[in-house]
Design a protein around this motif. Structure first.
Motif, short mmCIF file in Angstrom:
data_model
loop_
_atom_site.label_atom_id
_atom_site.label_comp_id
_atom_site.label_asym_id
_atom_site.label_seq_id
_atom_site.Cartn_x
_atom_site.Cartn_y
_atom_site.Cartn_z
N ALA A 14 -23.38 -4.79 -22.23
CA ALA A 14 -22.57 -5.87 -21.97
C ALA A 14 -21.65 -6.40 -23.04
O ALA A 14 -20.57 -6.96 -22.82
N VAL A 15 -22.25 -6.55 -24.14
CA VAL A 15 -21.65 -7.18 -25.25
C VAL A 15 -20.34 -6.15 -25.71
O VAL A 15 -19.25 -6.41 -26.03
N LEU A 43 -18.20 -9.58 -11.20
CA LEU A 43 -19.10 -9.02 -10.28
C LEU A 43 -20.42 -9.22 -11.23
O LEU A 43 -20.59 -8.59 -12.13
N LYS A 44 -21.23 -10.16 -10.71
CA LYS A 44 -22.81 -10.07 -11.38
C LYS A 44 -23.73 -9.84 -10.27
O LYS A 44 -23.62 -9.99 -9.11
N TYR A 53 -15.03 -5.82 -12.32
CA TYR A 53 -14.21 -7.02 -12.02
C TYR A 53 -13.90 -6.64 -10.38
O TYR A 53 -13.54 -5.57 -10.12
N LYS A 54 -13.54 -7.92 -9.67
CA LYS A 54 -13.13 -7.58 -8.20
C LYS A 54 -11.57 -8.51 -8.32
O LYS A 54 -11.73 -9.53 -8.68
#
Ligand SMILES: [Zn+2]
Length: 314
Positions: A14-15, A43-44, A53-54
């Motif tokens: 993630a980083v 998006l999580k 992403y969306k």
């Protein structure tokens, strides 16, 4: 002193995504499909992959990897960042075997990663890459040969001699080119494209430079055959320094570079030399600079030569 290798972007996916997004999307996420910059959501969720992403304009998902050298690779982004750092921080380069031993995975993957990182380092592909030199600046031009000598070869047949021509700014950047042979006809288009005519031009006394030198505000030549190497500020020692790093890298680290791939290695050595401490780039800044080169450089496996080349040049 904390080790740079312990920094989270090298270990946490993630980083790593946040790091690459900050570099490639300085003004926030951009939809790769339609260019939308506003109606975008991250998006999580527990099962959502990192960096997804969306776009609510075109309804499609995307990540920062799309359209870059990272696209369609299964290698985690944090490992890509490790490889970029290692290659950027090693003055003479790092062999595919060494990368393979360090990051694990297959030899083919390591070969693919290192060639893609070299693709990032191709300054000539950057939109802002103008000519070298300019008013008040001095350019040195010279040629050298890679291969063709038994003492540079530990085992196996002697690779054929390859001609390399290069232009270097004193205290600045370098660009080198693999040429079929060193003739005025081959060098003229390179010099016209890459050397600013307002520069002072320093060469040896080879005949071809007498004519090409007239394109510049000033041309000085030193007579190497008469063992004259420096006359005032007429010298090509800056170039000698670069060629020496290039050769130590190619013979010592890479051992053999095939004719088809030499231009990629030249891009790597040019990049590290151009973005060195003297021009304001430490290892971290140099790796950041290389990361910017990842943009708009989607490179398929096929276009790098495929697995046969991996075996031949590993
Ligand atoms: Zn979109």
């Amino acid at each position: 002193m904390p080790s740079i290798l312990s920094e989270p972007r090298f270990h946490n996916e993630a980083v790593a995504f946040e790091f690459v997004e900050a570099a490639l999307w300085p003004n926030g996420p951009v939809c790769k499909h339609c260019g939308e910059t506003n109606r975008i959501g991250k998006l999580k969720g527990k099962t959502t992959r990192a960096g997804l992403y969306k776009c609510y304009a075109c309804r499609k998902p995307f990540t920062v990897r799309m359209g870059t050298i990272f696209e369609s690779s299964h290698v985690p982004l944090r490992v890509w960042l490790q490889v970029i750092h290692l290659i950027c921080a090693s003055k003479k380069g790092m062999s595919t075997q060494q990368i393979h031993r360090t990051i694990g995975g297959s030899m083919t993957t390591a070969w693919f990663l290192t060639h893609r990182v070299r693709e990032c380092m191709k300054e000539l592909g950057w939109p802002e890459a103008g000519k070298l030199g300019g008013e008040g600046e001095t350019l040195e031009a010279d040629e050298t040969f890679i291969g063709g000598r038994a003492e540079n070869r530990a085992y196996g047949p002697i690779p054929p001699k390859q001609s390399v021509f290069a232009l270097v700014e004193r205290d600045g950047r370098v660009r080198s080119f693999h040429v079929p042979n060193v003739t005025a006809a081959n060098l003229a288009p390179i010099i016209a494209r890459h050397a600013h005519p307002d520069s002072r031009f320093m060469t040896d006394e080879a005949n071809m430079y007498a004519r090409l030198g007239t394109w510049f505000v000033d041309h000085q030549a030193v007579n190497h055959s008469a063992k004259q190497y420096v006359r005032g500020d007429a010298y090509t020692n800056t170039m000698e320094g670069f060629f020496s790093i290039l050769k130590r890298g190619i013979y010592g680290v890479y051992q053999h570079v095939s004719e088809a791939h030499l231009h990629r290695y030249l891009a790597e050595f040019d990049f590290r030399y151009s973005y060195r401490i003297k021009t304001g780039f430490d290892d971290r800044k140099r790796a950041d600079r290389a990361l910017l080169g990842a943009k708009d450089k989607r490179l398929t496996y096929r276009s790098t030569g495929g697995s046969r080349a991996a075996q031949a040049s590993a």
